[in-house]
Design an enzyme around this catalytic site. Structure first.
Site, PDB file in Angstrom:
ATOM      1  N   CYS A 276       0.792  -1.235   0.000  1.00 13.11           N
ATOM      2  CA  CYS A 276       0.000   0.000   0.000  1.00 13.11           C
ATOM      3  C   CYS A 276       0.825   1.287   0.000  1.00 13.11           C
ATOM      4  O   CYS A 276       0.592   2.159  -0.821  1.00 13.11           O
ATOM      5  CB  CYS A 276      -0.926   0.011   1.210  1.00 13.11           C
TER       6      CYS A 276
HETATM    7  N1  LIG Z   1      -2.339  -6.299   0.651  1.00 12.84           N
HETATM    8  C1  LIG Z   1      -2.589  -5.337   1.551  1.00 12.84           C
HETATM    9  O1  LIG Z   1      -1.945  -5.236   2.596  1.00 12.84           O
HETATM   10  C2  LIG Z   1      -3.701  -4.350   1.305  1.00 12.84           C
HETATM   11  C3  LIG Z   1      -4.148  -3.566   2.369  1.00 12.84           C
HETATM   12  C4  LIG Z   1      -5.190  -2.681   2.167  1.00 12.84           C
HETATM   13  C5  LIG Z   1      -5.751  -2.558   0.897  1.00 12.84           C
HETATM   14  N2  LIG Z   1      -5.285  -3.319  -0.132  1.00 12.84           N
HETATM   15  C6  LIG Z   1      -5.936  -3.160  -1.437  1.00 12.84           C
HETATM   16  O2  LIG Z   1      -6.790  -4.283  -1.646  1.00 12.84           O
HETATM   17  C7  LIG Z   1      -6.843  -4.609  -3.043  1.00 12.84           C
HETATM   18  C8  LIG Z   1      -6.430  -6.068  -3.220  1.00 12.84           C
HETATM   19  O3  LIG Z   1      -5.089  -6.195  -2.793  1.00 12.84           O
HETATM   20  P1  LIG Z   1      -4.408  -7.600  -2.508  1.00 12.84           P
HETATM   21  O4  LIG Z   1      -3.155  -7.313  -1.782  1.00 12.84           O
HETATM   22  O5  LIG Z   1      -5.383  -8.556  -1.923  1.00 12.84           O
HETATM   23  O6  LIG Z   1      -4.064  -8.065  -4.010  1.00 12.84           O
HETATM   24  P2  LIG Z   1      -3.516  -9.496  -4.474  1.00 12.84           P
HETATM   25  O7  LIG Z   1      -2.716  -9.245  -5.685  1.00 12.84           O
HETATM   26  O8  LIG Z   1      -2.906 -10.222  -3.327  1.00 12.84           O
HETATM   27  O9  LIG Z   1      -4.847 -10.292  -4.861  1.00 12.84           O
HETATM   28  C9  LIG Z   1      -5.717  -9.893  -5.840  1.00 12.84           C
HETATM   29  C10 LIG Z   1      -6.376 -11.128  -6.453  1.00 12.84           C
HETATM   30  O10 LIG Z   1      -7.337 -10.681  -7.402  1.00 12.84           O
HETATM   31  C11 LIG Z   1      -7.318 -11.584  -8.519  1.00 12.84           C
HETATM   32  N3  LIG Z   1      -7.905 -10.906  -9.670  1.00 12.84           N
HETATM   33  C12 LIG Z   1      -7.341  -9.998 -10.509  1.00 12.84           C
HETATM   34  N4  LIG Z   1      -8.253  -9.560 -11.402  1.00 12.84           N
HETATM   35  C13 LIG Z   1      -9.425 -10.202 -11.113  1.00 12.84           C
HETATM   36  C14 LIG Z   1     -10.728 -10.163 -11.668  1.00 12.84           C
HETATM   37  N5  LIG Z   1     -11.025  -9.361 -12.691  1.00 12.84           N
HETATM   38  N6  LIG Z   1     -11.670 -10.961 -11.137  1.00 12.84           N
HETATM   39  C15 LIG Z   1     -11.392 -11.768 -10.090  1.00 12.84           C
HETATM   40  N7  LIG Z   1     -10.168 -11.849  -9.516  1.00 12.84           N
HETATM   41  C16 LIG Z   1      -9.197 -11.064 -10.018  1.00 12.84           C
HETATM   42  C17 LIG Z   1      -5.850 -11.948  -8.664  1.00 12.84           C
HETATM   43  O11 LIG Z   1      -5.685 -13.179  -9.349  1.00 12.84           O
HETATM   44  C18 LIG Z   1      -5.411 -12.032  -7.190  1.00 12.84           C
HETATM   45  O12 LIG Z   1      -5.544 -13.352  -6.686  1.00 12.84           O
HETATM   46  C19 LIG Z   1      -5.909  -3.617  -3.740  1.00 12.84           C
HETATM   47  O13 LIG Z   1      -6.668  -2.528  -4.188  1.00 12.84           O
HETATM   48  C20 LIG Z   1      -4.977  -3.170  -2.622  1.00 12.84           C
HETATM   49  O14 LIG Z   1      -4.457  -1.877  -2.852  1.00 12.84           O
HETATM   50  C21 LIG Z   1      -4.286  -4.217   0.045  1.00 12.84           C
END
Ligand SMILES: NC(=O)c1ccc[n+]([C@@H]2O[C@H](COP(=O)([O-])OP(=O)(O)OC[C@H]3O[C@@H](n4cnc5c(N)ncnc54)[C@H](O)[C@@H]3O)[C@@H](O)[C@H]2O)c1
Length: 311
Positions: A276
């Site tokens: 993030c």
């Molecule tokens: N990781 C963190 O610590 C964190 C914290 C707060 C907010 N976020 C936010 O949360 C969101 C997700 O982050 P994350 O870390 O879980 O990402 P990630 O990359 O770990 O996981 C995302 C998943 O979404 C899947 N994906 C991609 N496109 C897709 C679609 N069209 N349909 C269905 N699945 C799809 C991918 O295959 C992947 O498994 C982002 O916007 C991120 O900025 C992340």
């Protein structure tokens, strides 16, 4: 506009935990969220476009160091959580919770996954449904992109829906808080959306705060992480100042921390990391750029953080 009768039916279904919930995107955010929703007693479908991940999950294996295989096996045993890479399973859902990635490319937001997730939901969703967006983005994303996709096709097909943005504060690996115990913020499209979201969230999370708008909720998420980015840059600068003055930065932070108000300790380190902090400030800066504006302090902090580590 959804009629009061349909609204009440939707609310009753949520209250009775009869609603079926799809988590779209099973990464660091989506997977523990799916667990939290299933543990609250709802039926959950975890959907991800990555077939390898789905196969692993269905075998009771994990690809996240922050989610043990045993937790996944426990959930599979309850029968309340299933995993699929087939969006057709979405047809039977009432709630769609968007947790897809929102990365950067050359400092610019990449919203391809967000577009495709909302389009997939819209193409398949039937009857009144709730969309919760939890992917981090700049203020206006949920309304200008999400809503426009949902409305356009909704008018064509005559569907109704509820829409909210609820930022993720998950800190993967942090064992002090869980998805359930982390205070939850959300902003809603309208009063009906707020009502259904509140009914759902109160069953999932210990503490829920409603923002006055979707954009306010989106901005609050960015403020949290911009705050950290700026303070990390400041702590690193203090590290350099102290080195030049031959002072011990750690002792200084320890002493400053004895003040019971107005100071939060940040420590010098190699720079910003994780999903993030290196990303979110650029979402805000890109939004400002789009309206011909800038944020000098945030820009400077991003530049300083980007240059680290340096020896
Ligand atoms: N990781 C963190 O610590 C964190 C914290 C707060 C907010 N976020 C936010 O949360 C969101 C997700 O982050 P994350 O870390 O879980 O990402 P990630 O990359 O770990 O996981 C995302 C998943 O979404 C899947 N994906 C991609 N496109 C897709 C679609 N069209 N349909 C269905 N699945 C799809 C991918 O295959 C992947 O498994 C982002 O916007 C991120 O900025 C992340």
């Amino acid at each position: 506009m959804i009629s009061n009768e349909v609204l009440n039916q939707f609310v009753n279904q949520l209250q009775g935990k009869k609603s079926r919930i799809m988590v779209v995107g099973l990464g660091y955010i989506g997977l523990p969220l799916a667990e939290c929703i299933a543990k609250a007693g709802f039926n959950v479908i975890g959907y991800d476009t990555n077939l390898n991940k789905i196969e692993l999950l269905n075998r009771g294996e994990s690809y996240l160091e922050t989610m043990s295989a045993s937790r996944i096996q426990e959930l599979l045993k309850t029968g309340r959580l299933s995993f699929t890479a087939d969006i057709a399973c979405a047809e039977s859902c009432d709630v769609y919770w968007v947790c897809v990635p929102t990365p950067l490319l050359n400092g610019a937001p990449i919203l391809d996954s967000f577009y495709s997730a909302i389009k997939s939901i819209r193409a398949i969703a039937k009857k009144p449904f709730l969309v919760v967006v939890s992917s981090t983005s700049f203020p206006g994303t949920t309304r200008s992109i999400g809503l426009s996709i949902l409305v356009k096709e909704a008018q064509e097909e005559g569907h109704d829906f509820f829409l909210v943005f609820s930022p993720e504060r998950e800190d993967p690996g942090n064992t002090k808080f869980t998805t359930k115990t982390l205070p939850r913020v959300f902003g809603a499209l309208n009063m009906q959306s707020a009502k259904v979201a509140m009914v759902l969230f109160k069953q999932l999370f210990d503490e829920v705060h409603q923002a006055s708008s979707i954009e306010t909720a989106e901005a609050s998420k960015l403020m949290e992480n911009v705050y950290r980015a700026v303070n990390i840059a400041l702590a690193n600068e203090w590290g350099e100042i102290c080195a030049q003055l031959n002072l011990d930065v750690w002792e200084i932070i320890k002493l400053a921390s004895t003040k019971p108000f107005g100071f939060q300790a940040f420590y010098p380190g190699p720079g910003v990391g994780g999903h993030c902090i290196p990303v979110d400030p650029y979402y805000l800066l890109s939004k400002l750029k789009s309206i011909g504006s800038n944020a000098e302090l945030i820009n400077l902090a991003c530049d300083l953080n980007r240059k680290r580590p340096h020896i």
